[in-house]
Design a protein around this motif. Structure first.
Motif, PDB file in Angstrom:
ATOM      1  N   GLU A 186     -46.461 -21.833  38.504  1.00  0.00           N
ATOM      2  CA  GLU A 186     -46.316 -21.986  37.689  1.00  0.00           C
ATOM      3  C   GLU A 186     -45.216 -22.021  36.333  1.00  0.00           C
ATOM      4  OE1 GLU A 186     -49.550 -20.255  35.017  1.00  0.00           O
ATOM      5  OE2 GLU A 186     -51.575 -21.630  36.337  1.00  0.00           O
ATOM      6  N   LYS A 187     -44.535 -20.802  36.677  1.00  0.00           N
ATOM      7  CA  LYS A 187     -43.255 -20.730  36.210  1.00  0.00           C
ATOM      8  C   LYS A 187     -42.090 -21.399  36.604  1.00  0.00           C
ATOM      9  CE  LYS A 187     -40.212 -16.360  35.534  1.00  0.00           C
ATOM     10  NZ  LYS A 187     -39.001 -15.638  35.988  1.00  0.00           N
ATOM     11  N   LYS A 188     -42.078 -22.207  38.500  1.00  0.00           N
ATOM     12  CA  LYS A 188     -40.632 -22.823  38.701  1.00  0.00           C
ATOM     13  C   LYS A 188     -41.227 -24.166  38.232  1.00  0.00           C
ATOM     14  CE  LYS A 188     -40.591 -20.422  42.923  1.00  0.00           C
ATOM     15  NZ  LYS A 188     -39.274 -19.949  43.341  1.00  0.00           N
TER      16      LYS A 188
ATOM     17  N   LEU B 215     -38.831 -28.298  40.471  1.00  0.00           N
ATOM     18  CA  LEU B 215     -40.439 -29.093  41.580  1.00  0.00           C
ATOM     19  C   LEU B 215     -39.619 -28.881  42.706  1.00  0.00           C
ATOM     20  CD1 LEU B 215     -42.657 -30.832  41.049  1.00  0.00           C
ATOM     21  CD2 LEU B 215     -41.056 -33.126  41.414  1.00  0.00           C
ATOM     22  N   ILE B 216     -38.828 -28.964  43.432  1.00  0.00           N
ATOM     23  CA  ILE B 216     -38.299 -28.485  44.541  1.00  0.00           C
ATOM     24  C   ILE B 216     -38.785 -27.638  45.311  1.00  0.00           C
ATOM     25  CG2 ILE B 216     -36.784 -27.731  46.556  1.00  0.00           C
ATOM     26  CD1 ILE B 216     -35.246 -29.981  45.386  1.00  0.00           C
ATOM     27  N   GLY B 217     -39.334 -26.472  44.384  1.00  0.00           N
ATOM     28  CA  GLY B 217     -39.295 -24.863  44.841  1.00  0.00           C
ATOM     29  C   GLY B 217     -40.697 -24.384  44.436  1.00  0.00           C
ATOM     30  N   VAL B 218     -41.840 -25.920  43.534  1.00  0.00           N
ATOM     31  CA  VAL B 218     -42.766 -25.701  44.110  1.00  0.00           C
ATOM     32  C   VAL B 218     -43.226 -26.116  44.595  1.00  0.00           C
ATOM     33  CG1 VAL B 218     -44.882 -26.682  42.620  1.00  0.00           C
ATOM     34  CG2 VAL B 218     -42.667 -25.348  41.359  1.00  0.00           C
TER      35      VAL B 218
ATOM     36  N   SER C 175     -53.227 -27.226  30.927  1.00  0.00           N
ATOM     37  CA  SER C 175     -52.931 -29.052  31.305  1.00  0.00           C
ATOM     38  C   SER C 175     -52.435 -28.520  32.360  1.00  0.00           C
ATOM     39  CB  SER C 175     -51.716 -28.855  29.602  1.00  0.00           C
ATOM     40  OG  SER C 175     -50.533 -28.054  30.116  1.00  0.00           O
ATOM     41  N   PHE C 176     -51.788 -27.741  33.223  1.00  0.00           N
ATOM     42  CA  PHE C 176     -50.334 -27.554  34.373  1.00  0.00           C
ATOM     43  C   PHE C 176     -51.244 -28.433  35.895  1.00  0.00           C
ATOM     44  CE2 PHE C 176     -49.587 -24.912  38.309  1.00  0.00           C
ATOM     45  CZ  PHE C 176     -48.227 -25.453  38.409  1.00  0.00           C
ATOM     46  N   PRO C 177     -52.843 -28.200  35.908  1.00  0.00           N
ATOM     47  CA  PRO C 177     -52.747 -28.854  37.217  1.00  0.00           C
ATOM     48  C   PRO C 177     -52.788 -30.581  36.900  1.00  0.00           C
ATOM     49  CG  PRO C 177     -55.066 -27.367  36.649  1.00  0.00           C
ATOM     50  CD  PRO C 177     -53.945 -27.087  35.473  1.00  0.00           C
ATOM     51  N   LYS C 178     -52.936 -31.272  35.656  1.00  0.00           N
ATOM     52  CA  LYS C 178     -52.589 -31.789  35.576  1.00  0.00           C
ATOM     53  C   LYS C 178     -51.455 -32.494  35.541  1.00  0.00           C
ATOM     54  CE  LYS C 178     -54.311 -36.532  32.503  1.00  0.00           C
ATOM     55  NZ  LYS C 178     -53.056 -36.327  32.327  1.00  0.00           N
ATOM     56  N   LEU C 179     -50.450 -31.686  35.052  1.00  0.00           N
ATOM     57  CA  LEU C 179     -49.216 -32.608  34.879  1.00  0.00           C
ATOM     58  C   LEU C 179     -48.725 -32.518  36.145  1.00  0.00           C
ATOM     59  CD1 LEU C 179     -48.130 -29.631  31.817  1.00  0.00           C
ATOM     60  CD2 LEU C 179     -48.581 -32.439  31.997  1.00  0.00           C
ATOM     61  N   LEU C 180     -48.736 -31.371  37.146  1.00  0.00           N
ATOM     62  CA  LEU C 180     -49.068 -31.368  38.102  1.00  0.00           C
ATOM     63  C   LEU C 180     -49.158 -31.841  39.576  1.00  0.00           C
ATOM     64  CD1 LEU C 180     -47.080 -29.354  41.009  1.00  0.00           C
ATOM     65  CD2 LEU C 180     -49.510 -28.221  41.213  1.00  0.00           C
TER      66      LEU C 180
END
Length: 266
Positions: free
Chosen positions: A237-239, A245-248, A199-204
């Motif tokens: 993913e961990k960040k 979110l700023i780190g990502v 689900s990570f790509p959609k959440l992002l």
């Protein structure tokens, strides 16, 4: 009088021409550590912008009195009004200043990723943190007498037939039961991690929006998942899971140009 007006008009003609003409200027963004890459330069009047390259350089079209907004995640926003001097020189070297305050709250919206950082500052936070860390290792209030009756209490417990060793209450239970239990717990964690990864790509994308990836970064839509895989070793993913979110975003800004160069060569 007519001759005077003619002379005045001729002398002002170059100024008027410059004021009405759209000119491309180039510049460089710097801070106290050196040049600044991935700085966002927006012309508020034309609503068009650009991003500084790896050497901090940029080009943008302007007219007299246009207002440029220069911003990055790590720096305070800078506002510059285009003057005749800037138009004549066709250059704009700008210094931006690093943020040094503590951020208690950061909110990012899809509408304006570069200016929607809401921050509060509490100058006492650092002093409180230092005092707390010192107090955590202070054992001056611990009384040694508190453990003098340990052996006595242990003897009383034995007399009351209490089990001192907590592992004894599991004697006689098949070891396979524990193995099955821990394997089940491990499988649940693996399933949970796998579900998050899927689900990570959609959440992002829900958080940052399509425009961030496909317009600001220039990632092709069919390469979105591939770009995430390219950045995955950097811990995105961990960040994201930890709310950083700023780190990502910082990772995406630093890596997107290298990624685009790679897929162009393929």
């Amino acid at each position: 009088m007519r001759n005077l007006l003619t002379i005045l008009f001729i002398s002002l003609s170059p100024v008027i021409a410059i004021a009405q003409k759209t000119i491309t200027i180039d510049g460089i963004i710097k801070d106290k550590t050196g040049t600044v890459s991935n700085a966002h330069i927006l012309n508020r009047n034309t609503k068009k912008g650009t991003i500084s390259n790896d050497n901090g350089k940029f080009e943008i079209k302007v007219q007299i009195n246009d207002i440029l907004e220069i911003s990055t995640i790590q720096h305070y926003k800078r506002i510059i009004t285009i003057t005749n001097e800037i138009l004549k020189s066709k250059k704009l070297d700008c210094e931006v200043f690093l943020k040094s305050n503590l951020l208690n709250e950061v909110e990012v919206t899809n509408g304006d990723l570069f200016s929607a950082f809401h921050k509060t500052r509490d100058p006492k936070l650092e002093k409180i943190a230092i005092a707390s860390s010192k107090g955590a290792l202070n054992f001056s209030n611990v009384k040694p007498e508190a453990n003098l009756n340990y052996n006595k209490n242990d003897e009383i417990n034995k007399r009351l037939n209490n089990i001192v060793d907590p592992t004894k209450q599991f004697e006689g239970i098949n070891f396979g039961f524990f193995l099955s239990f821990f394997n089940s717990k491990k499988n649940k964690k693996q399933k949970k991690d796998l579900k998050y990864k899927e689900s990570f790509p959609k959440l992002l994308k829900d958080k940052l929006g399509d425009d961030f990836f496909h317009k600001k970064l220039g990632i092709p839509k069919d390469k979105y998942h591939n770009f995430l895989l390219y950045c995955e070793p950097l811990g995105i993913e961990k960040k994201f899971k930890n709310g950083d979110l700023i780190g990502v975003m910082d990772i995406f800004f630093k890596e997107h140009k290298n990624y685009l160069n790679i897929i162009k060569k393929q």
